[in-house]
Design an enzyme around this catalytic site. Structure first.
Site, mmCIF file in Angstrom:
data_model
loop_
_atom_site.group_PDB
_atom_site.id
_atom_site.type_symbol
_atom_site.label_atom_id
_atom_site.label_comp_id
_atom_site.label_asym_id
_atom_site.label_seq_id
_atom_site.Cartn_x
_atom_site.Cartn_y
_atom_site.Cartn_z
ATOM 1 N N CYS A 199 7.077 -24.446 41.960
ATOM 2 C CA CYS A 199 7.294 -23.875 43.294
ATOM 3 C C CYS A 199 7.215 -22.345 43.394
ATOM 4 C CB CYS A 199 8.611 -24.409 43.856
ATOM 5 S SG CYS A 199 8.741 -24.201 45.655
ATOM 6 N N GLU A 244 7.553 -31.400 43.756
ATOM 7 C CA GLU A 244 8.848 -30.898 43.265
ATOM 8 C C GLU A 244 9.986 -31.835 43.712
ATOM 9 O OE1 GLU A 244 9.937 -27.160 44.990
ATOM 10 O OE2 GLU A 244 11.292 -26.626 43.340
ATOM 11 N N LYS A 251 12.026 -24.657 36.003
ATOM 12 C CA LYS A 251 11.633 -23.653 36.990
ATOM 13 C C LYS A 251 12.042 -22.254 36.526
ATOM 14 C CE LYS A 251 11.890 -23.215 42.059
ATOM 15 N NZ LYS A 251 12.106 -24.042 43.264
#
Lengths: 397, 397
Positions: free
Chosen positions: B242, B128, B205
């Site tokens: 994530c 990330e 995300k």
């Protein structure tokens, strides 16, 4: 008894091996990563009293006890609850009369509940269809369906009610149910008995396996009872039966309905699922922020007639090894040790239910879940004309 | 270099300890349960060639390689793909000029991609926001937002395109994006670069953390791009960035859109999440039947100014230890060893993508999922007047 629980070639448990060989300091690091921490320390053992130990010893079952704590809050009192999970092999050969088989298991379970009572367990769950062998591998109807009972006054239900009353204990009793009100239909059911011995309600298996020797879809159908959560004096309880643990939406629905403890009474065998056993329930616990009691039956069950398993192998009489390993996982990512892979056992966890809300407040999954986009997504997905969101590399032919 | 990657007091990895102390036979049993089996055997190592080994040695990073196979089918050919995941600490102190910091990381990454190229990796994913320190803990704007780049022609994108072309490799490049077309908004984005160096598209995300030092919600918003799956010559790829790994619905949506490999580029620290690291991605892999490449950055990053963490502890300059441990998990419940908790590394897995469909056909989760009841459930749940399905013990006051 060898035909009831074939222990040869099976290790007792991973923990035993780790503890036998790895020096203390490094063992601590390994356990920290593999088993998690509860408020900064490894899950601590809870002392087991003499009475419980004596019952366990004289009736040849394992007893484990752990403790998970939560922070003190200003406005809420701690809600300390002792959770118990029981795993057991069957008590008589599968060739014995149905009544005799049931009674042999009941006798074992009674002693184990006595030990749970001696330890002040508040909420207890037994394994999936604990009152019978897991005979669905055979695809035979009789005598196996004769184990099915009424969820209101079946023999096992009356027994569990007596035990619940005796020990002021909420008991979740997963049975094969015959529902005579609805045409004698058969269900895979968990009866929830309150601490006064009253029946609070029942929950049924939401997802029925179609894999390996789990021919359950030929015996009973998917639940239409939703995802009920039972509010008891000892917390809010949901029951995700067996194969439902592979379905994250099933776990989620119990969580969104407010469960603080979800039991997963199961029957599953080593070759098929063992590496998944320590993963799925803990994932549910971490991501839905509730305690999970994972229960698997134990032992190898042999049946009177041989059957095949649809895997090219010769006909045989056993279902493979039920590997036990029952444990409890906490919303903070920690877990207790597991019971043996080969012995009957009672695993007790003293927990503070306030931990559920505290972990929610720490991680915020309940607020970052974006359920609105997934309600829309799933509604679109079930449309027969759904077009998956695929972006193809335009340079591909 | 000590301020870039503080190795003191950190163990290298659990596997090292297990292998050091446990005798071979018992180690095999432990690994079977903890790491799963692929077609009946432990995940096997894949030989690493001299060229890759030399690059790794001279640039001080770890290189691991494993192999997972599938059954041969009659009608489909095997679809063998080499997946690579890369973890790295930053390359220059966070006090250096932004350009210098970026270049120092790019230099390291170039060598690691060279090694991946030497090993014939087909699909690679970086960590990330790989091109910068994970500075969101500071809550400072500048200079950190200056790392944000265009997802079409940013410096890091051009670099990745060159590398993709050089090695005929699909590369997923997670960056901090600045979208000038939309008011200069900042996003946490994964750019998907095709094996010809072309940009296939991007994913963002979906779930933004609000926990600990992960103050990302002050820097960027939740994705509105859905759950795109990118069809490349080397399989169908999704990216769950994530914190999305804590949301089972996010994993599910990539699966239902057809993903065969889902990458989870992450940045997460030991105290917060380490016991969850080996659980959540594997659960996603098992229950959605795709490969998951889990990538965590590594090292301890120190920032110029001190900051507090909202946990009652004194102000400090580091984010805690990013524990690396990047690995790949397979749909059959098996997983590769993890990379080090303290070193840069490249973890390669040769897989047969046919395993995804084969595991689906074995377990049938795609057919037993009952998505229609959950579409309805979630639609009801998001109603502000939703009443949870709670059955209260009537004997309670």
């Amino acid at each position: 008894m060898d035909t009831l629980n074939n222990k040869k070639e099976e290790i007792d448990k991973v923990e035993t091996i780790l503890e036998k060989y790895i020096p203390e300091n490094e063992l601590k690091e390994v356990k920290k990563i593999l088993y998690g921490l509860n408020r900064g320390q490894l899950v601590q053992p809870l002392p087991i009293n003499k009475e419980a130990l004596q019952i366990a010893e004289s009736h040849d079952f394992e007893i484990l006890a752990s403790k998970m704590t939560a922070e003190n809050e200003q406005l809420r009192k701690s809600r300390i609850v002792r959770i118990g999970v029981i795993q057991n092999c069957i008590g008589a050969p599968t060739t014995a009369p149905v009544k005799e088989q049931y009674k042999a298991i009941e006798e074992k379970i009674e002693k184990m509940i006595d030990a749970a009572g001696a330890m002040g367990v508040n909420v207890l769950c037994l394994q999936e269809t604990w009152h019978m062998p897991f005979a669905f591998c055979t695809r035979e109807r009789y005598p196996w369906v004769e184990f099915a009972e009424s969820a209101t006054d079946g023999e096992s239900v009356l027994f569990i009610q007596r035990m619940a009353r005796k020990y002021n204990m909420v008991i979740v009793s997963p049975i094969l149910e015959r529902d005579d009100v609805h045409g004698g239909t058969i269900h895979n059911t968990a009866v929830v008995v309150g601490n006064n011995g009253n029946i609070i309600g029942k929950s049924r298996k939401n997802h029925i396996p179609r894999t390996g020797d789990f021919n359950e879809s030929t015996y009973y159908m998917e639940s239409t009872l939703g995802h009920p959560v039972f509010e008891t004096v000892f917390g809010k309880i949901g029951i995700n039966i067996c194969y439902g643990r592979h379905h994250n939406l099933n776990w989620l629905a119990y969580g969104l309905n407010g469960a603080e403890i979800v039991f997963n009474p199961s029957a599953t065998v080593g070759e098929l699922s063992e590496p998944m056993w320590s993963i799925e329930a803990r994932n549910a616990s971490m991501t839905n922020n509730y305690f999970v009691g994972s229960i698997n039956r134990v032992g190898t069950e042999y049946f009177p007639n041989e059957f095949t398993s649809g895997n090219g192998k010769p006909a045989h009489k056993d279902f493979g090894h039920f590997y036990g390993s029952s444990y409890v996982s906490a919303p903070d990512g920690s877990r207790t040790p597991g019971l043996s892979r080969v012995r009957d056992g009672l695993n007790i966890s003293e927990v503070d239910l306030n931990l559920c809300q505290q972990v929610k407040d720490k991680w915020n999954f309940q607020m970052t879940g974006r359920y609105e986009i997934y309600a829309k997504f799933l509604t679109e997905y079930i449309d027969p004309n759904y077009k998956p969101q695929i972006i193809k590399d335009p340079s591909m032919k």
